[in-house]
Design a protein around this motif. Structure first.
Motif, PDB file in Angstrom:
ATOM      1  N   ALA A   1       0.840  -1.211   0.000  1.00 43.24           N
ATOM      2  CA  ALA A   1       0.000   0.000   0.000  1.00 43.24           C
ATOM      3  C   ALA A   1       0.871   1.256   0.000  1.00 43.24           C
ATOM      4  O   ALA A   1       0.607   2.214  -0.726  1.00 43.24           O
ATOM      5  CB  ALA A   1      -0.919  -0.012   1.222  1.00 43.24           C
ATOM      6  N   ILE A   2       1.939   1.236   0.809  1.00 40.56           N
ATOM      7  CA  ILE A   2       2.783   2.434   0.921  1.00 40.56           C
ATOM      8  C   ILE A   2       3.578   2.671  -0.365  1.00 40.56           C
ATOM      9  O   ILE A   2       3.710   3.800  -0.835  1.00 40.56           O
ATOM     10  CB  ILE A   2       3.756   2.282   2.124  1.00 40.56           C
ATOM     11  N   LEU A   3       4.097   1.597  -0.953  1.00 39.94           N
ATOM     12  CA  LEU A   3       5.000   1.764  -2.107  1.00 39.94           C
ATOM     13  C   LEU A   3       4.260   2.008  -3.415  1.00 39.94           C
ATOM     14  O   LEU A   3       4.810   2.594  -4.339  1.00 39.94           O
ATOM     15  CB  LEU A   3       5.907   0.530  -2.260  1.00 39.94           C
ATOM     16  N   THR A   4       3.018   1.542  -3.501  1.00 43.61           N
ATOM     17  CA  THR A   4       2.291   1.753  -4.754  1.00 43.61           C
ATOM     18  C   THR A   4       1.301   2.916  -4.656  1.00 43.61           C
ATOM     19  O   THR A   4       0.908   3.476  -5.667  1.00 43.61           O
ATOM     20  CB  THR A   4       1.468   0.505  -5.150  1.00 43.61           C
ATOM     21  N   GLY A   5       0.872   3.241  -3.452  1.00 41.78           N
ATOM     22  CA  GLY A   5      -0.130   4.298  -3.284  1.00 41.78           C
ATOM     23  C   GLY A   5      -1.511   3.852  -3.721  1.00 41.78           C
ATOM     24  O   GLY A   5      -2.428   4.649  -3.834  1.00 41.78           O
ATOM     25  N   ARG A   6      -1.635   2.548  -3.958  1.00 36.30           N
ATOM     26  CA  ARG A   6      -2.894   1.984  -4.448  1.00 36.30           C
ATOM     27  C   ARG A   6      -4.037   2.132  -3.438  1.00 36.30           C
ATOM     28  O   ARG A   6      -3.809   2.095  -2.247  1.00 36.30           O
ATOM     29  CB  ARG A   6      -2.643   0.479  -4.649  1.00 36.30           C
ATOM     30  N   ASN A   7      -5.272   2.270  -3.973  1.00 41.50           N
ATOM     31  CA  ASN A   7      -6.449   2.319  -3.098  1.00 41.50           C
ATOM     32  C   ASN A   7      -6.999   0.918  -2.845  1.00 41.50           C
ATOM     33  O   ASN A   7      -6.952   0.078  -3.733  1.00 41.50           O
ATOM     34  CB  ASN A   7      -7.576   3.102  -3.778  1.00 41.50           C
TER      35      ASN A   7
ATOM     36  N   ALA B   1      13.343  -6.593   2.126  1.00 41.08           N
ATOM     37  CA  ALA B   1      13.576  -5.224   1.624  1.00 41.08           C
ATOM     38  C   ALA B   1      14.171  -5.271   0.222  1.00 41.08           C
ATOM     39  O   ALA B   1      13.826  -4.451  -0.628  1.00 41.08           O
ATOM     40  CB  ALA B   1      14.494  -4.467   2.570  1.00 41.08           C
ATOM     41  N   ASN B   2      15.042  -6.234  -0.007  1.00 44.44           N
ATOM     42  CA  ASN B   2      15.634  -6.337  -1.356  1.00 44.44           C
ATOM     43  C   ASN B   2      14.579  -6.631  -2.404  1.00 44.44           C
ATOM     44  O   ASN B   2      14.629  -6.114  -3.504  1.00 44.44           O
ATOM     45  CB  ASN B   2      16.715  -7.428  -1.382  1.00 44.44           C
ATOM     46  N   VAL B   3      13.621  -7.477  -2.013  1.00 43.26           N
ATOM     47  CA  VAL B   3      12.531  -7.772  -2.954  1.00 43.26           C
ATOM     48  C   VAL B   3      11.733  -6.490  -3.223  1.00 43.26           C
ATOM     49  O   VAL B   3      11.440  -6.148  -4.365  1.00 43.26           O
ATOM     50  CB  VAL B   3      11.592  -8.866  -2.373  1.00 43.26           C
ATOM     51  N   PHE B   4      11.405  -5.761  -2.157  1.00 45.92           N
ATOM     52  CA  PHE B   4      10.649  -4.503  -2.329  1.00 45.92           C
ATOM     53  C   PHE B   4      11.425  -3.534  -3.215  1.00 45.92           C
ATOM     54  O   PHE B   4      10.864  -2.902  -4.099  1.00 45.92           O
ATOM     55  CB  PHE B   4      10.390  -3.828  -0.971  1.00 45.92           C
ATOM     56  N   ARG B   5      12.728  -3.406  -2.948  1.00 39.83           N
ATOM     57  CA  ARG B   5      13.531  -2.433  -3.717  1.00 39.83           C
ATOM     58  C   ARG B   5      13.553  -2.802  -5.190  1.00 39.83           C
ATOM     59  O   ARG B   5      13.447  -1.936  -6.055  1.00 39.83           O
ATOM     60  CB  ARG B   5      14.965  -2.383  -3.177  1.00 39.83           C
ATOM     61  N   ARG B   6      13.699  -4.100  -5.460  1.00 30.38           N
ATOM     62  CA  ARG B   6      13.731  -4.523  -6.873  1.00 30.38           C
ATOM     63  C   ARG B   6      12.417  -4.190  -7.559  1.00 30.38           C
ATOM     64  O   ARG B   6      12.386  -3.703  -8.681  1.00 30.38           O
ATOM     65  CB  ARG B   6      13.986  -6.032  -6.968  1.00 30.38           C
ATOM     66  N   LYS B   7      11.323  -4.438  -6.849  1.00 26.67           N
ATOM     67  CA  LYS B   7       9.995  -4.155  -7.420  1.00 26.67           C
ATOM     68  C   LYS B   7       9.831  -2.668  -7.715  1.00 26.67           C
ATOM     69  O   LYS B   7       9.338  -2.271  -8.759  1.00 26.67           O
ATOM     70  CB  LYS B   7       8.906  -4.579  -6.426  1.00 26.67           C
ATOM     71  N   VAL B   8      10.272  -1.852  -6.751  1.00 21.70           N
ATOM     72  CA  VAL B   8      10.145  -0.402  -6.942  1.00 21.70           C
ATOM     73  C   VAL B   8      11.035   0.046  -8.105  1.00 21.70           C
ATOM     74  O   VAL B   8      10.628   0.839  -8.952  1.00 21.70           O
ATOM     75  CB  VAL B   8      10.550   0.353  -5.652  1.00 21.70           C
ATOM     76  N   ALA B   9      12.269  -0.510  -8.143  1.00 21.25           N
ATOM     77  CA  ALA B   9      13.235  -0.063  -9.151  1.00 21.25           C
ATOM     78  C   ALA B   9      12.722  -0.300 -10.571  1.00 21.25           C
ATOM     79  O   ALA B   9      13.060   0.443 -11.494  1.00 21.25           O
ATOM     80  CB  ALA B   9      14.576  -0.774  -8.945  1.00 21.25           C
ATOM     81  N   ALA B  10      11.883  -1.319 -10.747  1.00 19.31           N
ATOM     82  CA  ALA B  10      11.360  -1.609 -12.080  1.00 19.31           C
ATOM     83  C   ALA B  10      10.484  -0.458 -12.581  1.00 19.31           C
ATOM     84  O   ALA B  10      10.299  -0.275 -13.772  1.00 19.31           O
ATOM     85  CB  ALA B  10      10.549  -2.903 -12.045  1.00 19.31           C
TER      86      ALA B  10
ATOM     87  N   PRO C   1      10.092   6.020  -1.997  1.00 25.74           N
ATOM     88  CA  PRO C   1       9.830   4.618  -1.646  1.00 25.74           C
ATOM     89  C   PRO C   1      11.049   3.927  -1.042  1.00 25.74           C
ATOM     90  O   PRO C   1      10.906   3.109  -0.120  1.00 25.74           O
ATOM     91  CB  PRO C   1       9.438   3.973  -2.987  1.00 25.74           C
ATOM     92  N   TYR C   2      12.227   4.289  -1.520  1.00 25.31           N
ATOM     93  CA  TYR C   2      13.452   3.670  -0.968  1.00 25.31           C
ATOM     94  C   TYR C   2      13.656   4.116   0.480  1.00 25.31           C
ATOM     95  O   TYR C   2      14.104   3.355   1.327  1.00 25.31           O
ATOM     96  CB  TYR C   2      14.661   4.035  -1.826  1.00 25.31           C
TER      97      TYR C   2
END
Ligand code: NAI
Length: 681
Positions: free
Chosen positions: A168-174, A229-238, A248-249
């Motif tokens: 929710a925090i990293l995508t801002g999705r509703n 966290a590494n998984v989250f970072r990779r997802k965000v980096a894409a 997000p980082y």
């Protein structure tokens, strides 16, 4: 109970000694957590703490929803991070005090509950929500270049665990109420008529709060966090590189480092948001957010309301425009000369209904609202008539001459033409002042902008009505003059043509695309051309080449002649596999020209300056908004003109000069650059 006179809050103490607190922000249709709202909440909580009731229930007195978030306007007032930190720490202290109240606290939520609003709800012990589709939960802060800053980073993850919380925090999705319940964000979901009772029952009975599942607690463990966290970072980096989007980082780092020390995590959250909010990315994203609100508010100039939309031409655009209007709740009739085209449009519409509406009954309702109309009976009844037939001036003239006589006197008469000046069409009309352009982009369901085109004859009230209609179908209206390419196509074309010229010089397509993506464009120009369709690009390029004095690259002509039209045919500049381009590997040792990115971006910027000088759009802020929402231009750069001003007008002029010496006159700086040095808006 707080008897003091508050501007934004109303309170009642009932016979059960429950305090009901209603937020009703003064002079606003929507609840936002402005500084004064937060300040008053602080005073109320102090009073409550001094004489605690049985429980406190926080709700909204507004029909529009619970709380939409912080007051974004206030984010632009911070001149340095120190001032921002002070404001955030103040809110933290108040939310902490709410959380620490000795009595149960309940947030009773109907409608949107976003950003700071959700953070407030998370500081309560319980959350009860209505099952209405309007009830949405979300932490959209990353979209503004920050992350939750009122304690939400900690409380969200503590409440729902790091997987759903970080998502929710990293995508801002509703999230819907149903999903919010499933992940444990809300405790109970009830129909609106039971909201008060349910909130009261929860407050009085103090239901036990289910603890997080063991595996979610494990995911929060200090040894697991760095791995996740590494998984989250990779997802965000894409999607969002750290250099362009630091927020997000930053929030991932906060969680990894401080989750075991809640107090420290809150302090670091405040410091992090204070740093981010005054940074370039956040200030530009906030600017774009506010410009988006400005575009929406253009609709307010007219009280025009439509119920029935008639679309003429059921091809690529007409079919999708009609389907979109049906999704938005309008009755739609769609006319075409060919029944089989209407059949195809109906099929595509059905796919859209399923994708957007999900619920069986809602899908059926949309189907019922979408009526194929071969004979064009709808013209007489429609409030809005949108023409989307072939791009042929004679055909459009014949059509409008006829439509004008049978349409209602106050109906909007709009064309979706992408290149024909309105005056050339309206010349045959009795009332040429009625014709407006509603220029949608392909794909209609994904592109948020609609250019509302006015010719020299168009009357302002029709432009305003068309803008109001665009807003009513959830599109952003941008008024533009009826000049070749309007704003968006005109700005994109030199950039796309430069990309093809680079290709002809032997620069590999993937590197051209990468240079644009590195700048912050959502997709490179070669892939964009393939996605839009090379036939469409060629058509627009040919039209604009006359007015803009640009040559159409041979490569584009060749591909279209060979019917290699891009994504839709499986071949274009790239080969496509399952709808995605297969990008060839670049030869080892190849180095791209050093001016590659400048060549692409400066063609676009130069054209933006030219549009500004010619007043294609009313002012440069709206121009920036139009380019961001119409082309996806790197939002964190705040729009092309904003970028030019911040990077330095003179410096960019010099770069243009150097490029024109090396590559030719197409890089000569538009005269408008000189005015940019002195004019503010
Ligand atoms: P299309 O060729 O897919 O569809 C045109 C449809 O109009 C055909 O189904 C045809 O049978 C029908 N038609 C032609 N004359 C008619 C008449 N007199 N009465 C009823 N139906 C008639 O064309 P497309 O791509 O949908 O373009 C339509 C308009 O939208 C054009 O003006 C184009 O410039 C504009 N446009 C196109 C965009 C695109 O990406 N394709 C983007 C933005 C605007």
């Amino acid at each position: 109970m707080p008897e003091a006179n508050y501007q934004n809050w109303k309170s009642e103490r009932d016979e059960n000694n429950l305090v009901w607190l209603y937020l009703d922000k003064a002079d606003s249709g929507t609840n936002v957590l402005s500084a004064s709202v937060v300040e008053e909440l602080g005073a109320i909580i102090s009073e409550i703490a001094a004489e605690p009731p049985q429980a406190v229930i926080i709700s909204s007195a507004k029909k529009s929803g619970f709380i939409a978030g912080a007051d974004v306007n206030e984010f632009t007032h911070f001149t340095d991070s120190g001032a921002a930190l002070l404001a955030i720490k103040n809110a933290h202290a108040i939310f902490n005090a709410l959380e620490a109240l000795p009595c149960p606290t309940v947030a009773a939520i109907d409608g949107f509950c976003l950003g700071g609003g959700l953070e407030l709800a998370l500081a309560c012990r319980y959350r009860v929500a209505t099952d209405s589709p309007r009830t949405r939960f979300g932490l959209p802060e990353v979209r503004l270049g920050i992350h939750p800053g009122f304690g939400g980073s900690l409380r969200m993850i503590r409440t729902v665990g790091p997987l759903a919380g970080m998502d929710a925090i990293l995508t801002g999705r509703n999230l819907s109420a149903k999903t919010a319940k499933r992940i444990g964000l809300v405790n109970f979901v009830v129909p609106l008529r039971h909201l008060r009772t349910a909130a009261r029952d929860v407050a009085l009975n103090q239901a036990a709060v289910k603890p997080l599942a063991w595996w979610l607690r494990l995911a929060n463990h200090r040894l697991v966090r760095p791995l996740l966290a590494n998984v989250f970072r990779r997802k965000v980096a894409a999607k969002a590189p750290r250099s362009h989007y630091p927020a997000p980082y930053a929030v991932i780092d906060l969680w990894v480092r401080y989750y075991d020390q809640p107090q420290r995590m809150l302090e670091e959250e405040a410091a992090s948001v204070a740093r981010l909010v005054v940074g370039k990315t956040a200030q530009n994203l906030i600017r774009i957010f506010l410009l988006q609100e400005q575009l929406k508010s253009l609709a307010k100039a007219s009280s025009f309301k439509a119920r029935h939309v008639h679309v003429i031409g059921g091809g690529v655009m007409g079919g999708d425009i009609a389907a979109w209007c049906a999704v938005q709740g309008f009755s739609v009739t769609i006319q075409d000369r060919q029944p089989e085209t209407l059949g195809r449009a109906y099929k595509r519409a059905n796919t859209l209904f399923k994708k957007r509406l999900k619920d069986r009954l809602l899908i059926q309702d949309a189907r019922d609202r979408f009526v194929p109309d071969l004979a064009g009976h709808g013209v007489k009844r429609a409030d809005v008539i949108i023409e989307a037939i072939f791009e042929d001036v004679d055909a459009k003239r014949t059509l409008f001459k006829e439509v004008e006589t049978s349409a209602k006197a106050d109906a909007i008469l709009a064309t979706n033409t992408s290149s024909i000046p309105l005056e050339d069409i309206s010349v045959v009309m009795k009332e040429p002042q009625r014709l407006v352009g509603l220029h949608f982009f392909n794909p209609v369901a994904k592109m948020p902008l609609v250019e509302v085109v006015h010719g020299t004859k168009t009357a302002p009230e029709h432009v305003q009505a068309a803008a109001a209609f665009a807003k009513s179908i959830s599109r952003l209206p941008l008024p533009v003059t009826s000049t070749p390419g309007f704003l968006v196509n005109r700005i994109l074309m030199p950039y796309l043509i430069e990309a093809v010229l680079l290709l002809e010089e032997g620069v590999p397509a993937p590197l051209i695309d990468k240079a644009a993506v590195d700048f912050g464009m959502p997709m490179g120009p070669i892939e964009l051309a393939d996605t839009v369709g090379l036939d469409i690009c060629l058509h627009v390029a040919r039209i604009l080449s006359e007015s803009m004095n640009i040559a159409v690259p041979q490569r584009l002509n060749d591909l279209v002649e060979r019917k290699q039209l891009g994504k839709k045919t499986g071949f274009g500049f790239y080969k496509f596999k399952n709808g995605t381009p297969v990008k060839p590997t670049v030869e080892k040792g190849y180095t791209a020209p050093g001016d590659l990115q400048d060549r692409l971006i400066l063609r676009l910027l130069n054209e933006a300056v030219s549009c500004w000088r010619e007043n294609v759009v009313e002012n440069r802020n709206l121009l920036d908004a139009g380019v961001v929402f119409g082309t996806g231009f790197a939002p964190f750069r705040g729009g092309p003109i904003n970028y030019i001003v911040h990077r330095g007008v003179e410096q960019l002029q010099k770069t243009l000069q150097a490029l024109s010496k090396q590559h030719g006159e197409r890089f000569l700086a538009d005269e408008g650059w000189e005015n940019l040095k002195t004019e503010r808006d």
